[in-house]
Design a protein around this motif. Structure first.
Motif, PDB file in Angstrom:
ATOM      1  N   LEU A  43      -3.057  -9.445   0.303  1.00  0.00           N
ATOM      2  CA  LEU A  43      -4.248  -9.687   0.814  1.00  0.00           C
ATOM      3  C   LEU A  43      -5.326  -9.111  -0.160  1.00  0.00           C
ATOM      4  O   LEU A  43      -6.306 -10.008  -0.394  1.00  0.00           O
ATOM      5  CB  LEU A  43      -4.642  -8.961   1.872  1.00  0.00           C
ATOM      6  N   GLN A  44      -4.835  -8.186  -0.655  1.00  0.00           N
ATOM      7  CA  GLN A  44      -5.924  -7.389  -1.705  1.00  0.00           C
ATOM      8  C   GLN A  44      -5.966  -8.112  -3.183  1.00  0.00           C
ATOM      9  O   GLN A  44      -7.066  -8.759  -3.495  1.00  0.00           O
ATOM     10  CB  GLN A  44      -5.723  -6.155  -1.972  1.00  0.00           C
ATOM     11  N   PHE A  48      -9.190 -10.548  -4.212  1.00  0.00           N
ATOM     12  CA  PHE A  48      -9.593 -10.370  -5.766  1.00  0.00           C
ATOM     13  C   PHE A  48      -9.730 -11.617  -6.229  1.00  0.00           C
ATOM     14  O   PHE A  48     -10.811 -11.916  -7.069  1.00  0.00           O
ATOM     15  CB  PHE A  48      -8.781  -9.501  -6.531  1.00  0.00           C
ATOM     16  N   ALA A  49      -8.785 -12.622  -6.099  1.00  0.00           N
ATOM     17  CA  ALA A  49      -8.769 -13.763  -6.966  1.00  0.00           C
ATOM     18  C   ALA A  49      -9.643 -14.726  -6.430  1.00  0.00           C
ATOM     19  O   ALA A  49     -10.410 -15.265  -7.133  1.00  0.00           O
ATOM     20  CB  ALA A  49      -7.347 -14.517  -6.664  1.00  0.00           C
ATOM     21  N   ASN A  51     -12.556 -13.633  -4.737  1.00  0.00           N
ATOM     22  CA  ASN A  51     -13.827 -12.921  -4.660  1.00  0.00           C
ATOM     23  C   ASN A  51     -14.361 -12.908  -3.211  1.00  0.00           C
ATOM     24  O   ASN A  51     -15.336 -13.114  -2.771  1.00  0.00           O
ATOM     25  CB  ASN A  51     -14.691 -13.327  -5.600  1.00  0.00           C
ATOM     26  N   SER A  52     -13.187 -12.517  -2.131  1.00  0.00           N
ATOM     27  CA  SER A  52     -13.763 -12.694  -0.623  1.00  0.00           C
ATOM     28  C   SER A  52     -13.988 -11.104  -0.162  1.00  0.00           C
ATOM     29  O   SER A  52     -12.821 -10.432   0.066  1.00  0.00           O
ATOM     30  CB  SER A  52     -12.767 -13.193   0.004  1.00  0.00           C
ATOM     31  N   ARG A  53     -15.004 -10.779   0.243  1.00  0.00           N
ATOM     32  CA  ARG A  53     -15.282  -9.377   0.854  1.00  0.00           C
ATOM     33  C   ARG A  53     -14.558  -9.265   2.149  1.00  0.00           C
ATOM     34  O   ARG A  53     -13.964  -8.264   2.302  1.00  0.00           O
ATOM     35  CB  ARG A  53     -16.888  -9.260   0.937  1.00  0.00           C
ATOM     36  N   PRO A  54     -14.563 -10.091   3.069  1.00  0.00           N
ATOM     37  CA  PRO A  54     -13.800 -10.119   4.477  1.00  0.00           C
ATOM     38  C   PRO A  54     -12.174  -9.841   4.289  1.00  0.00           C
ATOM     39  O   PRO A  54     -11.687  -9.206   4.868  1.00  0.00           O
ATOM     40  CB  PRO A  54     -14.216 -11.431   5.159  1.00  0.00           C
ATOM     41  N   LEU A  55     -11.811 -10.481   3.160  1.00  0.00           N
ATOM     42  CA  LEU A  55     -10.409 -10.216   2.759  1.00  0.00           C
ATOM     43  C   LEU A  55     -10.206  -9.109   2.225  1.00  0.00           C
ATOM     44  O   LEU A  55      -9.264  -8.280   2.972  1.00  0.00           O
ATOM     45  CB  LEU A  55      -9.932 -11.440   1.884  1.00  0.00           C
ATOM     46  N   ASP A  56     -11.007  -8.517   1.398  1.00  0.00           N
ATOM     47  CA  ASP A  56     -10.827  -7.139   1.107  1.00  0.00           C
ATOM     48  C   ASP A  56     -10.786  -6.103   2.186  1.00  0.00           C
ATOM     49  O   ASP A  56     -10.208  -5.065   2.111  1.00  0.00           O
ATOM     50  CB  ASP A  56     -12.102  -6.690   0.048  1.00  0.00           C
ATOM     51  N   ILE A  57     -11.829  -6.206   3.287  1.00  0.00           N
ATOM     52  CA  ILE A  57     -11.878  -5.502   4.297  1.00  0.00           C
ATOM     53  C   ILE A  57     -10.772  -5.465   5.251  1.00  0.00           C
ATOM     54  O   ILE A  57     -10.165  -4.435   5.618  1.00  0.00           O
ATOM     55  CB  ILE A  57     -13.021  -5.746   5.328  1.00  0.00           C
ATOM     56  N   ALA A  58     -10.161  -6.692   5.449  1.00  0.00           N
ATOM     57  CA  ALA A  58      -8.826  -6.781   6.039  1.00  0.00           C
ATOM     58  C   ALA A  58      -7.724  -6.116   5.394  1.00  0.00           C
ATOM     59  O   ALA A  58      -6.760  -5.554   5.964  1.00  0.00           O
ATOM     60  CB  ALA A  58      -8.688  -8.476   6.441  1.00  0.00           C
ATOM     61  N   ALA A  59      -7.831  -5.971   4.039  1.00  0.00           N
ATOM     62  CA  ALA A  59      -6.499  -5.622   3.539  1.00  0.00           C
ATOM     63  C   ALA A  59      -6.649  -3.976   3.500  1.00  0.00           C
ATOM     64  O   ALA A  59      -5.576  -3.318   3.516  1.00  0.00           O
ATOM     65  CB  ALA A  59      -6.671  -5.826   1.780  1.00  0.00           C
ATOM     66  N   ALA A  60      -7.862  -3.325   3.600  1.00  0.00           N
ATOM     67  CA  ALA A  60      -8.000  -1.994   3.676  1.00  0.00           C
ATOM     68  C   ALA A  60      -7.558  -1.508   5.066  1.00  0.00           C
ATOM     69  O   ALA A  60      -7.041  -0.526   5.252  1.00  0.00           O
ATOM     70  CB  ALA A  60      -9.661  -1.665   3.268  1.00  0.00           C
ATOM     71  N   ILE A  61      -8.098  -2.470   6.079  1.00  0.00           N
ATOM     72  CA  ILE A  61      -7.544  -1.852   7.320  1.00  0.00           C
ATOM     73  C   ILE A  61      -6.176  -2.322   7.694  1.00  0.00           C
ATOM     74  O   ILE A  61      -5.443  -1.082   8.193  1.00  0.00           O
ATOM     75  CB  ILE A  61      -8.228  -2.962   8.497  1.00  0.00           C
ATOM     76  N   VAL A  62      -5.279  -3.114   7.123  1.00  0.00           N
ATOM     77  CA  VAL A  62      -3.914  -3.392   7.181  1.00  0.00           C
ATOM     78  C   VAL A  62      -3.230  -2.205   6.519  1.00  0.00           C
ATOM     79  O   VAL A  62      -2.293  -1.726   6.948  1.00  0.00           O
ATOM     80  CB  VAL A  62      -3.461  -4.848   6.512  1.00  0.00           C
ATOM     81  N   HIS A  63      -3.897  -1.860   5.451  1.00  0.00           N
ATOM     82  CA  HIS A  63      -3.400  -0.956   4.268  1.00  0.00           C
ATOM     83  C   HIS A  63      -3.613   0.462   5.264  1.00  0.00           C
ATOM     84  O   HIS A  63      -2.285   1.208   5.176  1.00  0.00           O
ATOM     85  CB  HIS A  63      -3.922  -0.655   3.017  1.00  0.00           C
ATOM     86  N   SER A  64      -4.406   0.856   5.829  1.00  0.00           N
ATOM     87  CA  SER A  64      -4.377   1.982   6.501  1.00  0.00           C
ATOM     88  C   SER A  64      -3.747   2.160   7.711  1.00  0.00           C
ATOM     89  O   SER A  64      -2.904   3.087   8.039  1.00  0.00           O
ATOM     90  CB  SER A  64      -6.071   2.176   7.045  1.00  0.00           C
ATOM     91  N   ILE A  65      -3.439   1.121   8.380  1.00  0.00           N
ATOM     92  CA  ILE A  65      -2.553   1.010   9.773  1.00  0.00           C
ATOM     93  C   ILE A  65      -1.084   1.046   9.211  1.00  0.00           C
ATOM     94  O   ILE A  65      -0.347   1.855   9.846  1.00  0.00           O
ATOM     95  CB  ILE A  65      -2.809  -0.511  10.276  1.00  0.00           C
ATOM     96  N   GLY A  66      -0.865   0.582   8.002  1.00  0.00           N
ATOM     97  CA  GLY A  66       0.555   0.573   7.489  1.00  0.00           C
ATOM     98  C   GLY A  66       0.848   2.003   7.191  1.00  0.00           C
ATOM     99  O   GLY A  66       2.025   2.579   7.267  1.00  0.00           O
ATOM    100  N   VAL A  67      -0.026   2.645   6.500  1.00  0.00           N
ATOM    101  CA  VAL A  67       0.065   4.201   6.110  1.00  0.00           C
ATOM    102  C   VAL A  67       0.214   5.020   7.238  1.00  0.00           C
ATOM    103  O   VAL A  67       1.316   6.005   7.303  1.00  0.00           O
ATOM    104  CB  VAL A  67      -1.110   4.600   5.064  1.00  0.00           C
ATOM    105  N   LEU A  68      -0.623   4.666   8.274  1.00  0.00           N
ATOM    106  CA  LEU A  68      -0.243   5.654   9.395  1.00  0.00           C
ATOM    107  C   LEU A  68       1.145   5.417  10.121  1.00  0.00           C
ATOM    108  O   LEU A  68       1.650   6.248  10.706  1.00  0.00           O
ATOM    109  CB  LEU A  68      -1.444   5.259  10.409  1.00  0.00           C
ATOM    110  N   PHE A  69       1.590   3.987  10.186  1.00  0.00           N
ATOM    111  CA  PHE A  69       2.800   3.893  10.799  1.00  0.00           C
ATOM    112  C   PHE A  69       4.031   4.462   9.878  1.00  0.00           C
ATOM    113  O   PHE A  69       4.681   5.317  10.629  1.00  0.00           O
ATOM    114  CB  PHE A  69       2.765   2.368  10.612  1.00  0.00           C
ATOM    115  N   ALA A  70       3.863   4.461   8.512  1.00  0.00           N
ATOM    116  CA  ALA A  70       4.756   5.036   7.860  1.00  0.00           C
ATOM    117  C   ALA A  70       4.837   6.642   8.114  1.00  0.00           C
ATOM    118  O   ALA A  70       5.802   7.124   8.286  1.00  0.00           O
ATOM    119  CB  ALA A  70       4.712   4.735   6.350  1.00  0.00           C
TER     120      ALA A  70
END
Length: 82
Positions: A43-44, A48-49, A51-70
């Motif tokens: 997603l990130q 980046f490709a 240049n979508s701000r909402p996609l960057d925010i979604a990537a940050a949220i999914v990343h945080s949830i993934g790190v918490l799960f792990a």
């Protein structure tokens, strides 16, 4: 309030089922976390490709949830194990 939660048979049964299921598949939360972090990376890169701000925010949220799960999976692996 807490006394009512402590005496809840439904909640106790749900915790028993969850812990029994995770005891059989101890690595599942870790694998889910790794998959979520991988999805966040994709997603990130897409964000980046294009240049979508909402996609960057979604990537940050999914990343945080993934790190918490792990991390939760790593923390629970030993207590649920043999």
């Amino acid at each position: 309030m807490m006394n009512k939660i402590d005496q809840s048979k439904r909640l106790a049964r749900m915790l028993d089922v969850t812990s029994a299921g995770l005891a059989r598949r101890r690595g599942l939360p870790i694998v889910i976390g790794i998959l979520l972090v991988t999805v966040a990376l994709i997603l990130q890169l897409i964000g980046f490709a294009v240049n979508s701000r909402p996609l960057d925010i979604a990537a940050a949220i999914v990343h945080s949830i993934g790190v918490l799960f792990a991390l939760i999976g790593l923390a629970m692996a030993t207590p649920l194990g043999k």
